[in-house]
Design an enzyme around this catalytic site. Structure first.
Site, short mmCIF file in Angstrom:
data_model
loop_
_atom_site.label_atom_id
_atom_site.label_comp_id
_atom_site.label_asym_id
_atom_site.label_seq_id
_atom_site.Cartn_x
_atom_site.Cartn_y
_atom_site.Cartn_z
N HIS A 40 -2.72 -1.63 -2.59
CA HIS A 40 -1.22 -2.17 -2.10
C HIS A 40 -1.25 -2.67 -0.95
O HIS A 40 -2.08 -2.94 -0.23
CB HIS A 40 -0.38 -0.35 -1.58
CG HIS A 40 1.05 -0.91 -1.77
ND1 HIS A 40 1.20 -0.98 -0.65
CD2 HIS A 40 1.54 -0.67 -2.68
CE1 HIS A 40 2.20 -1.57 -0.79
NE2 HIS A 40 2.98 -1.00 -1.54
N GLY A 77 9.79 -3.19 1.41
CA GLY A 77 10.77 -2.87 1.70
C GLY A 77 11.21 -3.55 3.05
O GLY A 77 12.22 -3.21 4.32
N SER A 118 11.30 -3.92 -3.06
CA SER A 118 12.57 -3.56 -2.86
C SER A 118 13.58 -3.66 -4.32
O SER A 118 14.87 -3.80 -4.99
CB SER A 118 13.98 -4.25 -2.30
OG SER A 118 13.19 -5.16 -0.79
N GLU A 160 3.67 -6.92 -6.66
CA GLU A 160 4.19 -7.37 -5.20
C GLU A 160 4.40 -8.16 -4.62
O GLU A 160 3.82 -8.08 -3.64
CB GLU A 160 4.59 -6.24 -4.77
CG GLU A 160 4.27 -4.61 -5.59
CD GLU A 160 4.70 -3.71 -5.35
OE1 GLU A 160 5.14 -2.61 -5.38
OE2 GLU A 160 3.20 -2.77 -4.45
N GLU A 168 0.30 -2.89 1.71
CA GLU A 168 0.22 -2.04 3.22
C GLU A 168 -1.62 -1.63 2.84
O GLU A 168 -1.98 -1.65 4.08
CB GLU A 168 0.68 -1.47 3.15
CG GLU A 168 2.51 -1.59 2.83
CD GLU A 168 3.40 -0.20 2.45
OE1 GLU A 168 3.07 0.39 2.28
OE2 GLU A 168 3.77 -1.73 2.91
N ASN A 172 5.73 5.20 -5.19
CA ASN A 172 4.95 4.81 -4.43
C ASN A 172 5.58 5.16 -3.19
O ASN A 172 6.22 5.08 -2.43
CB ASN A 172 5.09 3.85 -4.14
CG ASN A 172 4.05 3.06 -3.16
OD1 ASN A 172 3.49 4.50 -2.67
ND2 ASN A 172 4.18 2.18 -2.68
N TRP A 173 5.16 6.80 -2.35
CA TRP A 173 6.08 7.58 -1.64
C TRP A 173 5.30 7.05 -0.68
O TRP A 173 5.78 7.20 0.69
CB TRP A 173 6.06 9.07 -2.24
CG TRP A 173 6.84 9.93 -2.80
CD1 TRP A 173 8.02 8.45 -4.10
CD2 TRP A 173 6.96 11.09 -3.29
NE1 TRP A 173 9.04 9.66 -4.45
CE2 TRP A 173 8.21 10.53 -4.48
CE3 TRP A 173 6.06 11.53 -3.59
CZ2 TRP A 173 8.90 12.17 -5.32
CZ3 TRP A 173 6.80 13.68 -4.05
CH2 TRP A 173 7.54 13.09 -5.11
N LYS A 174 5.16 6.33 -0.61
CA LYS A 174 4.06 5.81 1.17
C LYS A 174 3.48 7.12 1.68
O LYS A 174 3.20 8.30 1.11
CB LYS A 174 4.64 4.92 1.18
CG LYS A 174 4.88 3.95 0.47
CD LYS A 174 5.39 2.04 1.08
CE LYS A 174 6.28 1.73 0.43
NZ LYS A 174 6.22 0.11 0.28
N GLY A 185 9.24 1.49 -3.58
CA GLY A 185 8.94 2.45 -2.57
C GLY A 185 10.29 3.18 -2.30
O GLY A 185 10.28 4.62 -2.36
N GLY A 186 11.03 2.56 -1.29
CA GLY A 186 11.97 3.36 -1.17
C GLY A 186 13.09 4.01 -1.53
O GLY A 186 13.57 5.54 -1.64
P1 PGA Z 1 9.93 -1.07 -2.04
O1 PGA Z 1 8.61 -1.09 -1.44
O2 PGA Z 1 10.86 -0.24 -3.42
O3 PGA Z 1 10.35 -0.18 -0.75
O4 PGA Z 1 9.98 -2.30 -1.28
C1 PGA Z 1 7.76 -0.83 -2.88
C2 PGA Z 1 5.99 -0.81 -2.60
O5 PGA Z 1 5.98 -1.00 -1.78
O6 PGA Z 1 5.63 -0.32 -4.01
#
Ligand code: PGA
Length: 252
Positions: A96, A174, A213, A168, A98, A9-11, A234-235
């Site tokens: 998600h 994050g 994470s 999640e 966010e 997930n590149w956000k 994500g990251g």
């Molecule tokens: P993260 O994000 O791996 O950077 O914690 C995961 C996500 O929000 O899908």
């Protein structure tokens, strides 16, 4: 047997040219993953979807990070299913945390989006997960049960098995503070129990990912748990080397 899935997930990261560079660099690792029975995908921003789709190994899933539930019309800033389809996109991440927090995306709205995507033969990735406060109060199961029941409301077993779930915990996203594999498995097996209640045996066919994470160094731990079918990352999904490390970690 549920197929393993790794989804990046590149956000709100990467311009179209940066996303294209990743796509070109990913060709071999996608083949490697697929050869080892792992499905892989990335979810760029809307403006990078076409560039990624055109340049990435066709075996790689390319997912959007959102879609609107309506066909077309006066919804400024929104993107429809038909628009995604025309650029070859057939997977979409929904709900998600966010988007739930900053864009008011609720489980009932996700339910409408899930139904619209399934009607268009597309794959929804439905995210759920609790806040730190909910976790500390011991109310995680109640919380995710509601998210799953609302998100899946009115879906037949036939439809339900086409949805991918991502659990999640918000406190792990994050933050570098990933949930332990035991905590992740405990909630994910609970989610499978909710699905069993709703759909009986079909629950065994529904893929549930862990996210929060996840890194090359810890992905193997999650994959060793019986109910965890992959990761939403994500990251650590942003750089080709790290993405490759995730694939290798999933095979350990
Ligand atoms: P993260 O994000 O791996 O950077 O914690 C995961 C996500 O929000 O899908």
């Amino acid at each position: 047997m549920r197929k393993k899935l790794l989804l990046g997930n590149w956000k709100m990261n990467k311009t179209p040219s940066e996303a294209k560079a990743f796509a070109l660099a990913a060709s071999e690792m996608v083949d490697y993953a697929v050869a080892h029975n792992i499905e892989v995908g990335v979810a760029p921003t809307f403006v990078s979807l076409a560039a990624v789709k055109e340049n990435i190994n066709p075996k790689c899933i390319v997912a959007a990070q959102n879609v609107n539930e309506h066909d077309h019309g006066a919804f400024t800033g929104e993107v429809s299913i038909a628009m995604l389809k025309e650029v070859g996109i057939d997977w979409v991440i929904l709900g998600h945390s966010e988007r739930r927090e900053y864009n008011g995306e609720t489980s009932p709205v996700c339910n409408l989006k899930i139904k619209a995507l399934l009607a268009a033969d597309m794959t929804p990735v439905y995210c759920c997960g609790e806040s730190l406060d909910t976790f500390e109060k011991g109310q995680t199961k109640e919380w995710v049960s509601k998210q799953i029941r609302e998100g899946f409301a009115g879906l037949s077993a036939e439809d339900a098995k086409k949805v991918v779930i991502a659990y999640e915990p918000i406190w792990a996203i994050g933050t570098g503070k990933s949930a332990s594999k035991e905590t992740a498995e405990d909630t994910i097996s609970f989610i499978r129990g909710v699905l069993r209640e709703l759909y009986g045996e079909t629950a065994e066919e529904i893929r549930i990912l862990y996210g929060g994470s996840v890194k090359p160094a810890n992905v193997a731990e999650y994959m060793s748990e019986p109910d965890i079918d992959g990761a939403l990352v994500g990251g650590a999904s942003l750089e080709p080397d790290s993405f490759k490390g995730l694939i290798e970690g999933m095979l350990k």
